[in-house]
Design a protein around this motif. Structure first.
Motif, PDB file in Angstrom:
ATOM      1  N   ILE A   3      34.921  51.647  45.055  1.00  0.00           N
ATOM      2  CA  ILE A   3      35.371  50.275  45.300  1.00  0.00           C
ATOM      3  C   ILE A   3      36.694  50.255  46.059  1.00  0.00           C
ATOM      4  O   ILE A   3      36.866  49.504  47.016  1.00  0.00           O
ATOM      5  N   GLN A  27      40.017  46.457  46.782  1.00  0.00           N
ATOM      6  CA  GLN A  27      38.614  46.324  46.408  1.00  0.00           C
ATOM      7  C   GLN A  27      37.777  45.923  47.626  1.00  0.00           C
ATOM      8  O   GLN A  27      38.134  44.987  48.341  1.00  0.00           O
ATOM      9  N   LEU A  37      38.038  44.163  37.884  1.00  0.00           N
ATOM     10  CA  LEU A  37      37.197  44.695  38.957  1.00  0.00           C
ATOM     11  C   LEU A  37      35.744  44.290  38.757  1.00  0.00           C
ATOM     12  O   LEU A  37      34.847  45.097  38.726  1.00  0.00           O
TER      13      LEU A  37
END
Length: 545
Positions: free
Chosen positions: A418, A453, A22
């Motif tokens: 996110i 995301q 991420l």
């Protein structure tokens, strides 16, 4: 809203929370860090004095001196401007001016930018600044998962000759040079770039040279005797010392344990801005660029906040002035959009003002169709954060909206935003010298489904916002750009993905022996933009003794 989770903390934690891949969501906004210089009170003798050292307390620590991997917030940019120089910087009026670069020119449709470098500049290791180095730096940040999203419109960087590069873009990019004033434009030597670990010591062209870094304690740099700007810097050395707690930072300055500090805590601002015992500069009344805004971010993709009536009711029920007076030292004014009054991008937004009766009507309409309104209201796990949420919770309860305050540690807080695993979060964001810096945060293409995301954390999708963002990026007419961004403010007033509170305020303060805080000049001798969101250059700071 200094204790709400913000972009600064988001960036500071991003790299440490990316073991699962991420890394992508880190921010364009920090690469464009700026908020403007407002008022100052400084006692300045006429002649700068060379020598001496300075200890400056920052609000955070960085994770790397590598622009490809570092989450450079206000602290990071202070560190960076100590040892690196940017290709461009801002003048006092906010315009972009050459720094390491000698000039920049664009083709008629703003899809090619030719950058010519100043001759004779060397890095701290003696290697020359040339077009090959600039290409390596720009290619590096463009390919990085951390910084790449800010440069998704960049097509390629070409070496034209030893001192010239050409940057080609996919579509016209009128405000492109502003991106080279921040993190993306600071140049590192090839030796540093060859280390991809992110742990290499910095090798720049800047006014000071790296001496030592003890993460979490201090970073010290010493004067560069071969600095290309003749006569600078004035100090022999500077030490940056992170003191995250604002009260401790302020007390350290009062006790004389540090020489200067920056802060966005309203109590610090109130303590030092009118004190004759300190030199200071603050951005309370600045209208340059776009300031950080404090707000509650709403996830428009999940119930009940996917219903516009609920978002409208929250806006009508929020007493922004009471919040400012109670928790913000009464310093700022209520915000009703992402732009401050006096900015060329500020205009009527139609954002709902305080009206509890209207809020109750909307709540009743929703309840009749779907039942009671309740949701989880998140904030990072601090005492002040809870206090902020409790004040808003009480306001919303008055109109029939129930919330459960959820306090979350910082790392999962980031990940939740996110992937959209939240309903409402306290947040601070959107600071940039040009609104184009917020393209990736506001465009529908980055408002991906919950569980995916996404950089558009609010998941707000509005075709009119998208078109305005394209206009702002591609149209060279300042009036047309201003109208485009005004329309975005108005669309946010209609969509209500954010419950606005107020703009953030920054201050840089130091003892009376510390001169030229938050001030500086350009290579041609004209005034540079001063303190911006707590970011300063140490090159022209000096001590009277």
């Amino acid at each position: 809203m200094p204790d709400r989770f913000d972009r600064r903390t988001f960036l500071g934690r991003a790299v440490r929370t990316t073991a699962g891949g991420l890394l992508v969501p880190s921010a364009a906004a920090a690469f464009l860090e700026a908020c403007g210089t407002g008022t100052s009170s400084t006692t300045v003798p006429s002649t700068p004095r060379k020598g001496g050292s300075l200890t400056f307390a920052t609000e955070a620590e960085i994770n790397s001196f590598d622009a490809r991997q570092g989450a450079w917030d206000s602290t990071g940019l202070c560190y960076a401007r100590t040892v690196f120089d940017p290709l461009f910087t801002q003048a006092a009026d906010g315009s972009v001016k050459p720094y390491l670069a000698q000039s920049i020119a664009h083709n008629p449709d703003y899809t090619q930018w030719t950058i010519t470098l100043r001759p004779g500049i060397t890095f701290h290791d003696g290697s020359p600044l040339d077009a090959t180095v600039v290409k390596a730096n720009l290619d590096g940040v463009a390919k990085s998962p951390l910084t790449g999203p800010a440069l998704f419109n960049l097509d390629k960087v070409t070496v034209v000759d030893a001192m010239t590069v050409m940057v080609s873009t996919k579509i016209p990019w009128v405000p492109f040079p502003i991106y080279l004033t921040g993190q993306l434009g600071h140049m590192a030597a090839l030796k540093q770039l060859s280390d991809i670990s992110g742990k290499a010591n910095p090798i720049g062209t800047g006014p000071f040279m790296f001496k030592e870094w003890a993460p979490g304690d201090h970073f010290t740099a010493v004067r560069n005797p071969n600095y290309w700007r003749q006569g600078l810097p004035y100090l022999d050395s500077i030490t940056w010392k992170p003191i995250p707690d604002p009260q401790s930072r302020g007390n350290s300055l009062k006790a004389g344990n540090i020489d200067a500090m920056h802060s966005s805590d309203t109590q610090n601002v109130a303590d030092f801005m009118n004190s004759g015992s300190y030199n200071q500069v603050n951005d309370l009344n600045s209208v340059l660029g776009e300031p950080d805004m404090g707000f509650v971010m709403l996830n428009t993709a999940v119930p009940p906040l996917d219903d516009i009536r609920v978002r409208q009711a929250l806006a009508y029920a929020t007493d922004r002035q009471k919040y400012i007076d109670t928790l913000g030292n009464g310093l700022t004014k209520p915000a009703d959009g992402p732009f401050a009054k006096g900015s060329p991008y500020f205009g009527p937004t139609g954002y709902p003002g305080l009206d509890k009766n209207k809020a109750k009507q909307l709540v009743a309409e929703y309840q009749a169709a779907k039942g009671p309104i309740s949701f989880k209201f998140g904030i990072i796990n601090t005492a002040k954060g809870r206090q902020q949420n409790e004040l808003l919770q009480a306001m919303w309860k008055e109109v029939g909206i129930t919330t459960e305050i959820i306090q979350v540690e910082q790392s999962p807080y980031i990940l939740n935003a996110i992937v959209g695993n939240y309903q409402a979060y306290g947040w601070r964001q959107f600071n940039t010298p040009d609104p184009d810096g917020n393209f990736v945060w506001w465009h529908s293409s980055t408002a991906l489904p919950v569980g995916t995301q996404a950089l558009n954390f609010a998941r707000n999708k509005d075709p009119q916002v998208d078109q305005a963002l394209i206009t702002g990026r591609t149209n060279p007419d300042p009036a047309a750009r201003a109208e485009a961004y005004k329309s975005i403010g108005a669309r946010f007033g209609a969509d209500i993905p954010y419950i606005w509170i107020s703009a953030a305020v920054w201050i840089v303060a130091g003892g009376t022996k510390i001169q030229n805080l938050g001030k500086g000049t350009l290579p041609d001798g004209t005034k540079a933009r001063g303190m911006a969101s707590g970011v300063i250059s140490a090159a022209e700071i000096w001590r009277t003794s």
